[in-house]
Design an enzyme around this catalytic site. Structure first.
Site, PDB file in Angstrom:
ATOM      1  N   ARG A 313     -17.624  -1.206  -3.965  1.00 23.27           N
ATOM      2  CA  ARG A 313     -16.399  -1.009  -3.185  1.00 23.27           C
ATOM      3  C   ARG A 313     -15.914   0.426  -3.364  1.00 23.27           C
ATOM      4  O   ARG A 313     -15.569   0.831  -4.472  1.00 23.27           O
ATOM      5  CB  ARG A 313     -15.297  -1.981  -3.633  1.00 23.27           C
ATOM      6  CG  ARG A 313     -15.667  -3.459  -3.483  1.00 23.27           C
ATOM      7  CD  ARG A 313     -15.559  -3.924  -2.038  1.00 23.27           C
ATOM      8  NE  ARG A 313     -16.141  -5.238  -1.847  1.00 23.27           N
ATOM      9  CZ  ARG A 313     -15.477  -6.396  -1.960  1.00 23.27           C
ATOM     10  NH1 ARG A 313     -14.204  -6.381  -2.285  1.00 23.27           N
ATOM     11  NH2 ARG A 313     -16.090  -7.539  -1.755  1.00 23.27           N
ATOM     12  N   GLU A 315     -13.228   1.951  -3.090  1.00 23.53           N
ATOM     13  CA  GLU A 315     -11.768   1.931  -3.076  1.00 23.53           C
ATOM     14  C   GLU A 315     -11.260   2.888  -4.150  1.00 23.53           C
ATOM     15  O   GLU A 315     -11.619   2.758  -5.318  1.00 23.53           O
ATOM     16  CB  GLU A 315     -11.263   0.509  -3.362  1.00 23.53           C
ATOM     17  CG  GLU A 315     -11.681  -0.505  -2.303  1.00 23.53           C
ATOM     18  CD  GLU A 315     -11.293  -1.935  -2.677  1.00 23.53           C
ATOM     19  OE1 GLU A 315     -10.845  -2.146  -3.825  1.00 23.53           O
ATOM     20  OE2 GLU A 315     -11.438  -2.821  -1.830  1.00 23.53           O
ATOM     21  N   ARG A 321      -7.445  -3.632 -12.617  1.00 20.50           N
ATOM     22  CA  ARG A 321      -8.330  -4.721 -12.187  1.00 20.50           C
ATOM     23  C   ARG A 321      -9.368  -4.315 -11.132  1.00 20.50           C
ATOM     24  O   ARG A 321     -10.084  -5.168 -10.615  1.00 20.50           O
ATOM     25  CB  ARG A 321      -7.501  -5.888 -11.654  1.00 20.50           C
ATOM     26  CG  ARG A 321      -6.726  -5.581 -10.375  1.00 20.50           C
ATOM     27  CD  ARG A 321      -6.051  -6.840  -9.870  1.00 20.50           C
ATOM     28  NE  ARG A 321      -5.489  -6.669  -8.546  1.00 20.50           N
ATOM     29  CZ  ARG A 321      -5.029  -7.672  -7.807  1.00 20.50           C
ATOM     30  NH1 ARG A 321      -5.087  -8.902  -8.265  1.00 20.50           N
ATOM     31  NH2 ARG A 321      -4.522  -7.447  -6.621  1.00 20.50           N
ATOM     32  N   HIS A 322      -9.454  -3.015 -10.812  1.00 27.71           N
ATOM     33  CA  HIS A 322     -10.404  -2.576  -9.784  1.00 27.71           C
ATOM     34  C   HIS A 322     -11.549  -1.761 -10.377  1.00 27.71           C
ATOM     35  O   HIS A 322     -11.348  -0.907 -11.233  1.00 27.71           O
ATOM     36  CB  HIS A 322      -9.690  -1.732  -8.713  1.00 27.71           C
ATOM     37  CG  HIS A 322      -8.881  -2.539  -7.754  1.00 27.71           C
ATOM     38  ND1 HIS A 322      -7.524  -2.743  -7.918  1.00 27.71           N
ATOM     39  CD2 HIS A 322      -9.235  -3.214  -6.636  1.00 27.71           C
ATOM     40  CE1 HIS A 322      -7.076  -3.502  -6.928  1.00 27.71           C
ATOM     41  NE2 HIS A 322      -8.089  -3.804  -6.142  1.00 27.71           N
ATOM     42  N   GLU A 464      -6.078 -12.704  -8.159  1.00 32.47           N
ATOM     43  CA  GLU A 464      -7.153 -13.239  -7.327  1.00 32.47           C
ATOM     44  C   GLU A 464      -8.516 -13.012  -7.974  1.00 32.47           C
ATOM     45  O   GLU A 464      -8.824 -11.918  -8.430  1.00 32.47           O
ATOM     46  CB  GLU A 464      -7.119 -12.556  -5.952  1.00 32.47           C
ATOM     47  CG  GLU A 464      -8.231 -12.980  -5.020  1.00 32.47           C
ATOM     48  CD  GLU A 464      -8.853 -11.802  -4.283  1.00 32.47           C
ATOM     49  OE1 GLU A 464     -10.094 -11.758  -4.207  1.00 32.47           O
ATOM     50  OE2 GLU A 464      -8.108 -10.934  -3.813  1.00 32.47           O
ATOM     51  N   SER A 467     -12.307 -14.881  -3.074  1.00 32.29           N
ATOM     52  CA  SER A 467     -11.851 -14.902  -1.688  1.00 32.29           C
ATOM     53  C   SER A 467     -12.945 -15.576  -0.876  1.00 32.29           C
ATOM     54  O   SER A 467     -14.124 -15.244  -1.024  1.00 32.29           O
ATOM     55  CB  SER A 467     -11.615 -13.472  -1.193  1.00 32.29           C
ATOM     56  OG  SER A 467     -11.043 -13.494   0.093  1.00 32.29           O
ATOM     57  N   ARG A 515     -13.594  -9.946 -13.528  1.00 33.21           N
ATOM     58  CA  ARG A 515     -12.213 -10.431 -13.444  1.00 33.21           C
ATOM     59  C   ARG A 515     -12.071 -11.813 -14.064  1.00 33.21           C
ATOM     60  O   ARG A 515     -11.075 -12.112 -14.720  1.00 33.21           O
ATOM     61  CB  ARG A 515     -11.742 -10.484 -11.980  1.00 33.21           C
ATOM     62  CG  ARG A 515     -11.145  -9.203 -11.496  1.00 33.21           C
ATOM     63  CD  ARG A 515     -10.384  -9.412 -10.193  1.00 33.21           C
ATOM     64  NE  ARG A 515     -10.226  -8.159  -9.487  1.00 33.21           N
ATOM     65  CZ  ARG A 515      -9.629  -8.036  -8.315  1.00 33.21           C
ATOM     66  NH1 ARG A 515      -9.158  -9.108  -7.696  1.00 33.21           N
ATOM     67  NH2 ARG A 515      -9.512  -6.864  -7.737  1.00 33.21           N
TER      68      ARG A 515
END
Length: 541
Positions: A313, A315, A321-322, A464, A467, A515
């Protein structure tokens, strides 16, 4: 005469010369000088005696020659099959059974007179070793053992014996090893960038006295050392347990493990959060998820599939948490008439994983708890399922302003987790029927209310961890939704085409493994559960 004695003698001569030259020295000053000179002379005599004693000791016959030293580099020359090696955590079953061999690292060592106390560490297990001058152990051997650098790997031959009092500083508290041979297999540098004792220190320890902390960047820059701490050893064994349980539980339910490509021609989920890579004369992307390939496997009649692999990812998120690369635990399955068949399967899989960790990894959980504050993870059986609209209503009751079609922000996720825990006493729950506008293009809309979708998220401690959704399996409808999201359908032509030959209704989800472990243990940062984490600011080691 030793150099120290020469120095004292020259100082005394110099003092006499100063007096002879007529320098004024008071009686008090002269007395002080004489006292200092006498003290220096005594010190020099003591140093001379120690040096002579050491020289005599070193030159004395060494009765332990051949029983200690630096081992030659192991190049697979000899098998040494006669050496019976025993794991540290199994030593208690070998008490009073004679000599055995153990390999481990020097955790700490201290010499005291004619004895050396050494703590040997093997992964998360530790045991005290003792060497005492006697018929087998020489003074030189004790001195050698006391000077082995911390973290060096050693082989010892020793006899396990019971001790009258518990050794609180070791995991093996009821015994110690009486060493008869000791060899250094791999010697560590004398100066380490961090000390394992400091990196292992409990985070909630009292701040009285010396309490050195090792910060996160120092840990990650020296990750090989940091990973040796008992807590880290336990975290990554528990993480392996999550993967094993995931595989075993799904395999028992008839799932097939598949492996999907990580270099793909189009973004898996649309959007700009993808890494672009050069692919010969063209460009390609690192997979954001194995989504499209899981679905193609369902269309190919595999019925139930799962995969464990890297997910990327792009991001630019420097949060707790990323990560830009993590391990995805993904599954997909065909269903008969309602996607809740899949939702319940996933929910029950989580329940089984939680039970497996609780029942089979209690030792690892306890080890992590010695360094970090770990609250027992609570879950319901069957899992709690709430509608997205119910979650929004709970937030509004708590005074949060949020729209009906607005995605949950991180603070709102956490707050909702606390509200759910207070009301239902569970750390794990499922939120169903998310707004369609905030889900990927392949998500099936809710047939009763087009504002919502047949999609769901699952949460641990208010964050989360999965998903998922029912996927669109009709090719024309899929094209319509892809265009709505601005996706170039020519780049996903093979994906769309796979649904033109008949495809069963199906659903699935993607789980972030790091996670899951972070939240199960209640840790505060995902970098603690990624062995070599990747984020926007870290590409090494």
């Amino acid at each position: 005469m030793e150099s120290g004695a020469i120095c004292v003698h020259s100082n005394m001569v110099e003092d006499k010369e100063n007096v002879a030259n007529g320098e004024q020295v008071s009686k008090k000053g002269a007395k002080k000088l004489a006292k200092a000179a006498k003290k220096a002379e005594q010190k020099a005599e003591t140093a001379t005696a120690i040096a002579a004693n050491n020289a005599a000791g070193d030159s004395a016959e060494d009765s332990a020659l051949g029983r200690y030293g630096l081992s030659e580099m192991i190049q697979s020359k000899d098998k040494r099959s006669e050496r019976n090696f025993v794991a540290v955590h199994e030593l208690s079953s070998h008490l009073e059974k004679g000599l055995l061999w153990v390999r481990g690292r020097v955790h700490t060592s201290r010499s005291k007179g004619k004895q050396c106390f050494l703590i040997l560490r093997q992964q998360s297990s530790t045991v005290q070793c003792i060497l005492a001058v006697g018929d087998i152990i020489s003074k030189q051997m004790v001195k050698f053992a006391g000077n082995i650098p911390k973290e060096s790997i050693i082989d010892i031959q020793a006899k396990p014996v019971s001790v009258p009092n518990k050794i609180e500083s070791c995991t093996e508290q009821t015994l110690e090893l009486c060493v008869e041979q000791i060899f250094v297999i791999s010697q560590a540098k004398a100066q380490l960038p961090l000390q394992i004792e400091d990196a292992s220190r409990p985070e909630n320890a009292d701040d009285d006295g010396l309490n050195i902390r090792v910060n996160q960047d120092t840990r990650l820059d020296n990750r090989v050392l940091d990973l040796r701490t008992p807590a880290n050893q336990a975290i990554f064994r528990l993480e392996a347990g999550v993967c094993r349980l995931f595989r075993d539980i799904l395999t028992e339910q008839g799932f097939t493990e598949i492996h999907t490509p990580k270099i793909i021609s189009a973004a898996s989920e649309g959007g700009a959060n993808v890494f672009t890579v050069s692919y010969f004369k063209d460009s390609a992307y690192l997979a954001q998820s194995p989504q499209l390939y899981k679905q193609m496997a369902i269309a190919a009649d595999f019925d139930k599939v799962y995969t464990v692999g890297a997910v990327f990812r792009a991001e630019d998120s420097n949060t707790h948490r990323h990560l830009t690369e993590f391990v995805g635990l993904d599954l997909e399955m065909a269903f008969k008439y309602h996607y809740h068949e899949v939702l319940h399967t996933i929910g029950n899989t989580f329940t089984a994983i939680f039970k497996g960790l609780r029942d089979n990894y209690s030792r690892e959980i306890e080890s992590v708890g010695q360094q970090y504050k770990v609250d027992a993870f609570k879950f319901l059986e069957p899992p709690l399922i709430l509608q997205f609209s119910e979650g929004v209503a709970m937030l509004r009751e708590a005074g949060v302003e949020t729209g009906d079609e607005e995605d949950l922000s991180t603070p709102n996720e956490k707050l909702l987790g606390r509200l759910v825990k207070a009301k239902y006493d569970t750390d794990f729950y499922i939120l169903d029927k998310f707004p369609l506008a905030i889900r990927p293009f392949y998500t099936m809309p809710d047939p009763s209310n087009s504002t919502y979708s047949n999609s769901y998220d699952m949460f641990m401690r208010g964050e989360e961890i999965l998903s998922g959704a029912q996927r669109i399996h009709d090719p024309e409808y899929l094209i319509e939704r892809a265009k709505h999201h601005g996706i170039d359908t020519t780049k996903i032509a093979a994906y769309i085409e796979s649904f033109r030959y008949g495809c069963p209704p199906h659903a699935g989800g993607g789980i972030g493994m790091e996670r899951v472990v972070m939240l199960y243990l209640g840790l505060d940062n995902i970098r603690k559960t990624s062995m070599f984490p990747r984020d926007p600011k870290r590409l090494t080691p």
